[in-house]
Design a protein around this motif. Sequence first.
Motif, PDB file in Angstrom:
ATOM      1  N   ILE A 172      44.809  92.157  49.271  1.00 57.74           N
ATOM      2  CA  ILE A 172      45.190  94.152  48.914  1.00 57.74           C
ATOM      3  C   ILE A 172      46.639  93.896  49.056  1.00 57.74           C
ATOM      4  N   PHE A 173      47.013  93.094  50.090  1.00 57.00           N
ATOM      5  CA  PHE A 173      48.941  93.195  50.670  1.00 57.00           C
ATOM      6  C   PHE A 173      49.157  92.416  49.132  1.00 57.00           C
ATOM      7  N   SER A 228      45.874 103.780  41.839  1.00 59.50           N
ATOM      8  CA  SER A 228      45.860 102.084  41.696  1.00 59.50           C
ATOM      9  C   SER A 228      45.335 101.509  42.440  1.00 59.50           C
ATOM     10  N   TYR A 229      46.409 101.790  43.427  1.00 62.04           N
ATOM     11  CA  TYR A 229      46.550 101.338  44.945  1.00 62.04           C
ATOM     12  C   TYR A 229      44.717 101.641  45.685  1.00 62.04           C
ATOM     13  N   PHE A 230      45.068 102.780  45.597  1.00 63.52           N
ATOM     14  CA  PHE A 230      42.710 103.580  46.271  1.00 63.52           C
ATOM     15  C   PHE A 230      42.265 102.770  45.713  1.00 63.52           C
ATOM     16  N   ALA A 245      42.024  99.585  46.994  1.00 67.02           N
ATOM     17  CA  ALA A 245      41.342  99.721  48.704  1.00 67.02           C
ATOM     18  C   ALA A 245      39.305 100.050  48.430  1.00 67.02           C
ATOM     19  N   PHE A 246      39.347 100.674  47.426  1.00 72.70           N
ATOM     20  CA  PHE A 246      37.618 101.462  47.186  1.00 72.70           C
ATOM     21  C   PHE A 246      37.628 100.472  46.940  1.00 72.70           C
ATOM     22  N   MET A 247      37.797  99.098  45.810  1.00 71.55           N
ATOM     23  CA  MET A 247      36.622  97.772  45.486  1.00 71.55           C
ATOM     24  C   MET A 247      36.315  96.862  46.708  1.00 71.55           C
ATOM     25  N   LEU A 248      37.446  97.023  47.768  1.00 75.36           N
ATOM     26  CA  LEU A 248      37.821  96.650  48.571  1.00 75.36           C
ATOM     27  C   LEU A 248      36.281  96.487  49.570  1.00 75.36           C
TER      28      LEU A 248
END
Length: 421
Positions: A175-176, A367-369, A372-375
């Motif tokens: 994620i980083f 894209s970042y959200f 994060a949601f998938m994670l």
Amino acid sequence: MNISIVRDFIKDCTRYTSLAIFLLYLSIFYLFGGLFEMIGIPINLTIISVLGIIVYVVNFNSKIGNIEIYYIILLFIIIVSAIKNYSSLFDVVVFSRALVSSFIVFFVARLIVSNKKYRKYILYTFLFIGCLQLPVLIIQRLFHPFLRSFSAVPISDVDIVFGTFIVKNDPSMSIFLIGLILILMYKKIDMSYWLQNLILFVLTLSVFLGNSQILNISLIIIWIYFFYIKYDFGKLKNVIFIIVIFLTIIGSYQFIFKIPFVADKIERISYYFNPNSFDQIDLSSFQEGGYSRLAAIYYYSNQPFKLIGDGPSRYYNPVSNEEYKVGNKGHIFTFYAEVGFLGLLLSYIIVYKIIAFKSWNKHFILSYFFAAFMLSLTTNFFTDPTIMFSISLISSLNITEPMIVFYGEKENNLLFNFRMG
């Protein structure tokens, strides 16, 4: 004593305290935490993150922002769920550690980046750390038998690829890296065109060398979305470019499957798209604490709707002997089961608000959200301060600078110099 001298002294102490905590996070979360664990030095991420409360105290401001309000509402929901389900105070405290640690790392990240002179150096430092992951990941994959025998903590073959991050914490690394990839996609960076694209390639390859299959899938979708918004597919040269890449992938199909690591990754990713996977669900194993996200989906979809959940720490308690009572190791399952739909919704709103913090580029935010949601399907990211610190700090790097190149500007920020379609 001169009051101005006292004021300047307090200001210097505040500045250096914030910087010291930031460097502590940076060294433990991203650089040496995994090494320390492998040589036998225990690392408690919650304790380390809560040290940042010193920064909050010395920089306390009575003004309450939107994110703070959402945290307060979430705490209220947790308390209501605890009262309704007769949860103990200890259970509430254990569950609330997620709120405390995630808020503290967010506060430290926002405070550090609020100083404009730090932003450029933080970004370049992060890019260096990101590029450092590739050689470390290659070493971990090539020499994993030796590394496992050398490590003071048990590491399986699956968990050996974590870069310089905490042992077994490849989701945090991924994620980083995805955050940095998105910055390079949508932000104008003060570096040469070829260097920026080389770094982009290295970071992307590093994510795929990691073991977080859900973030591998997410990054593929992010790239597809980027190509969709970036390129004018009505232009012949762009169509030819996409066809050449597609034919190259098809042509190398047989060669790719001869590489054990790649073949295994493709097989594991394709598992989630195979309808027959749902026929292999072992529900009884899941209810006994066995990990299966497909079983979790099946289990909770057949349960009564949970508005405020069954009580904090009901199914997951990291300080008890029986850590998991069911195998709900993803944030989405744990929060939904324990504090219900309302608590889960508030947690996602908080993450979205952190990512969208004074950043006006919708492509970066979405894209970042999405990543994060998938994670959250596989990882309790709200309780992992390394993940929340990465999301907070990388998102905060986009406070004021424009992140997209418009018509009429020289487009040297990313990949092939094509204009937005």
